[in-house]
Write a protein that holds these residues in place. Sequence first.
Motif, mmCIF file in Angstrom:
data_model
loop_
_atom_site.group_PDB
_atom_site.id
_atom_site.type_symbol
_atom_site.label_atom_id
_atom_site.label_comp_id
_atom_site.label_asym_id
_atom_site.label_seq_id
_atom_site.Cartn_x
_atom_site.Cartn_y
_atom_site.Cartn_z
ATOM 1 N N UNK A 80 16.189 -1.282 41.512
ATOM 2 C CA UNK A 80 15.552 -2.411 40.823
ATOM 3 C C UNK A 80 14.747 -1.926 39.620
ATOM 4 N N UNK A 81 14.112 -0.762 39.767
ATOM 5 C CA UNK A 81 13.355 -0.197 38.647
ATOM 6 C C UNK A 81 14.280 0.171 37.499
ATOM 7 N N UNK A 82 15.449 0.737 37.846
ATOM 8 C CA UNK A 82 16.422 1.100 36.822
ATOM 9 C C UNK A 82 16.929 -0.143 36.087
ATOM 10 N N UNK A 83 17.205 -1.221 36.829
ATOM 11 C CA UNK A 83 17.660 -2.470 36.199
ATOM 12 C C UNK A 83 16.578 -3.039 35.280
ATOM 13 N N UNK A 84 15.335 -3.043 35.766
ATOM 14 C CA UNK A 84 14.232 -3.583 34.967
ATOM 15 C C UNK A 84 14.079 -2.808 33.662
ATOM 16 N N UNK A 85 14.255 -1.489 33.754
ATOM 17 C CA UNK A 85 14.138 -0.651 32.550
ATOM 18 C C UNK A 85 15.258 -0.954 31.571
ATOM 19 N N UNK A 86 16.492 -1.051 32.063
ATOM 20 C CA UNK A 86 17.638 -1.338 31.193
ATOM 21 C C UNK A 86 17.488 -2.709 30.528
ATOM 22 N N UNK A 87 17.029 -3.698 31.306
ATOM 23 C CA UNK A 87 16.837 -5.041 30.741
ATOM 24 C C UNK A 87 15.728 -5.046 29.695
#
Length: 219
Positions: A80-87
């Motif tokens: 979820x942290x990786x997705x939040x960063x990419x977004x």
Amino acid sequence: MPRSQETLEKCLSEVLDGKNQAAKKYNIPKGTLMNKIHGRHIKTHGGQTVFMKGEEEDFVEGLITCAKWEFPLNTLDLRLSAKAYLDRIGKSSRFKNNFPGYDWAKSFLVRHKYNLSDRLSNIIKRSRAAVDAEMLSSFSEELTKTLEGVKPEAIFNYDESNLSDDPGKKKLIFRRGVKYPDNVINFTKSAVTIMLCVSANGDILPPYVVYKAANLWNS
């Protein structure tokens, strides 16, 4: 180090030493050697990662910091942290909806296995986690004064051990080598308590068992 990388390093070393036949000896194209020497098109072997090396190192540091602050994360939190960063940075990745899968999280932990490990956490209450070295040292000093002159057979130590019926343990991510992977929470599951009492000269009292029940079968 993979064998192909090791061979490349040997070849580069010989080229830099002036051995012109190194490329032929190791069957490595001269163009590849020149790119390595001049720092062009340098990539790691195998598939390329979505995040740059520095970005992954930031994730590692964040995971270690969260565990240090008594809030360890699991692989889902990492994804979820990786997705939040990419977004947030507006980067489109090969992940569906920019959300990495479980396999990516496992590969991430393998890449950083010397810094991170996912382990079953020990659930402890916040009141126990608050005990620090200064408190233990103060207790030890006071105990030494209190027991001065007392005979060993008159000194008893009492302790308990809980056998939880539903520990609720789950794998969380901690710094590699951490001794106690604790998950600090404000509640614990029910448990059977075994209490032991031993004197300083080695006498052991019969153990005492506490069950969470009003009535027990004779067996």
